[in-house]
Design a protein around this motif. Structure first.
Motif, short mmCIF file in Angstrom:
data_model
loop_
_atom_site.label_atom_id
_atom_site.label_comp_id
_atom_site.label_asym_id
_atom_site.label_seq_id
_atom_site.Cartn_x
_atom_site.Cartn_y
_atom_site.Cartn_z
N GLY A 121 32.86 45.18 46.02
CA GLY A 121 33.70 44.88 44.88
C GLY A 121 34.27 46.08 44.14
O GLY A 121 34.97 45.92 43.15
N VAL A 122 33.99 47.29 44.63
CA VAL A 122 34.51 48.51 43.98
C VAL A 122 35.40 49.24 44.98
O VAL A 122 34.94 49.66 46.05
N ASP A 146 33.14 41.47 30.72
CA ASP A 146 32.51 40.68 31.78
C ASP A 146 33.60 40.14 32.69
O ASP A 146 34.45 39.35 32.27
N LEU A 147 33.59 40.56 33.96
CA LEU A 147 34.58 40.11 34.94
C LEU A 147 34.14 38.85 35.67
O LEU A 147 34.86 38.37 36.54
N GLY A 148 33.00 38.34 35.30
CA GLY A 148 32.41 37.19 35.99
C GLY A 148 31.25 37.68 36.84
O GLY A 148 31.45 38.16 37.96
N ILE A 169 28.17 48.29 35.97
CA ILE A 169 26.72 48.12 35.89
C ILE A 169 26.13 47.71 37.23
O ILE A 169 25.07 48.21 37.65
N ASN A 170 26.80 46.82 37.96
CA ASN A 170 26.26 46.31 39.22
C ASN A 170 26.01 47.42 40.24
O ASN A 170 24.98 47.46 40.89
N VAL A 216 36.22 44.22 41.24
CA VAL A 216 36.44 42.78 41.38
C VAL A 216 35.21 42.01 40.93
O VAL A 216 34.11 42.22 41.44
N GLY A 217 35.42 41.12 39.96
CA GLY A 217 34.37 40.20 39.55
C GLY A 217 34.68 38.80 40.07
O GLY A 217 35.69 38.58 40.74
N GLU A 218 33.86 37.83 39.75
CA GLU A 218 34.08 36.46 40.21
C GLU A 218 35.28 35.81 39.52
O GLU A 218 35.90 34.90 40.07
N GLU A 219 35.59 36.27 38.31
CA GLU A 219 36.67 35.64 37.54
C GLU A 219 37.89 36.53 37.35
O GLU A 219 39.00 36.00 37.18
#
Length: 299
Positions: free
Chosen positions: A23-24, A157-159, A182-183, A49-52
């Motif tokens: 996702g990065v 918060d991107l999801g 953070i992830n 990229v987040g879920e939302e």
């Protein structure tokens, strides 16, 4: 900073983002000066990229660059490109802003850098067009969008993916933003760190910048995405930026205090221990004069 004008026909930037962690995504800019073949694509940019939703780090040097970047993002995710973080106002990082405004992204930039983007933008854009050719900057404009103040540190918060954004005032620029995923524990630090090339200092406060580099060195991260140059995994790679800005500050300050002219300083050339760094000569000859003039005005 700029090379001489030479117009060429271009088609695109051929952006190819690499997924450095799930996702990065990161695109490493050309580790060279602005010129008519790279179209100003010398800075590193990226997106998370987040879920939302998707968060973008820096808009690149032009509308065309941003347009290509958005196409790439949409080839990897259907999520809304909701946020654009602009680390600072310098053209290679910010001049694609207008394209992101076109698609409704929220632009997050420090207040002082937003003001500098508006104040200096059109003059810098004209310089870019003249030196690299109009074709690279088709549809590029300095957009006077409504600034919405952000209180830093800021968490987005991107999801199921939280991003922390911190403000570092009067460092490399008037207000540098650092983005921390953070992830993955990956941080994007903009031009607070240069890797494998000489750092530039047009708006820098060397004292503050040095303190920020120590803080970055002492913090925990898995990968660091500098503003320019290869991704950093080993903290010792930050030392190049530390050594360069410390030495050029020392030379400029001592020269002013001792009444030595810029011409005399430049006769000595780039210090030997810094001479092997990419773009060392052109950066040294330009920036030592910039610092000396600033320190003379401060006295």
């Amino acid at each position: 900073f700029f090379l001489s004008h030479f117009s060429i026909a271009i088609s695109d930037y051929n952006l190819d983002y690499k997924e450095v962690s799930p996702g990065v995504f990161v695109y490493l800019g050309k580790n060279e000066s602005l010129n008519n073949t790279n179209g100003g694509a010398i800075a590193n940019t990226g997106f998370i990229v987040g879920e939302e939703s998707v968060l973008v780090i820096d808009a690149g040097p032009s509308y065309l660059y941003a347009e290509e970047m958005i196409k790439f993002i949409r080839s990897t995710s259907d999520a809304d490109i909701k946020y654009l973080i602009v680390t600072h106002h310098h053209p290679d990082h910010s001049f694609g802003i207008s394209k992101f405004l076109d698609i409704g992204s929220k632009v997050i930039i420090s207040e002082i850098e937003f003001k500098r983007y508006l104040k200096y933008g059109n003059k810098l854009l004209n310089n870019m067009k003249y030196l690299m050719g109009e074709e690279w900057f088709k549809n590029t404009q300095i957009s006077e969008f409504a600034y919405k103040e952000s209180l830093f540190p800021l968490t987005i918060d991107l999801g199921k993916r939280k991003i922390n954004i911190r403000l570092y005032e009067n460092g490399h620029s008037g207000g540098d933003l650092i983005i921390d995923d953070i992830n993955s524990n990956i941080i994007f630090v903009g031009d607070l760190v240069f890797n494998d090339r000489a750092p530039t200092i047009p708006h820098a406060n060397i004292s503050n910048w040095s303190e920020y580099l120590e803080e970055i060195s002492n913090s925990k991260w898995s990968k660091l995405i500098p503003g320019h140059g290869p991704i950093i995994k080993n903290k010792k790679d930050i030392d190049l930026t530390k050594k360069w800005i410390k030495h050029i500050h020392s030379v400029a300050m001592e020269s002013v205090n001792n009444g030595i002219s810029p011409a005399e300083v430049l006769e000595y050339g780039v210090p030997k221990h810094l001479s092997n760094i990419k773009l060392a000569e052109e950066t040294w000859y330009r920036d030592v004069q910039v610092l000396m003039k600033r320190y003379e005005n401060d006295n």
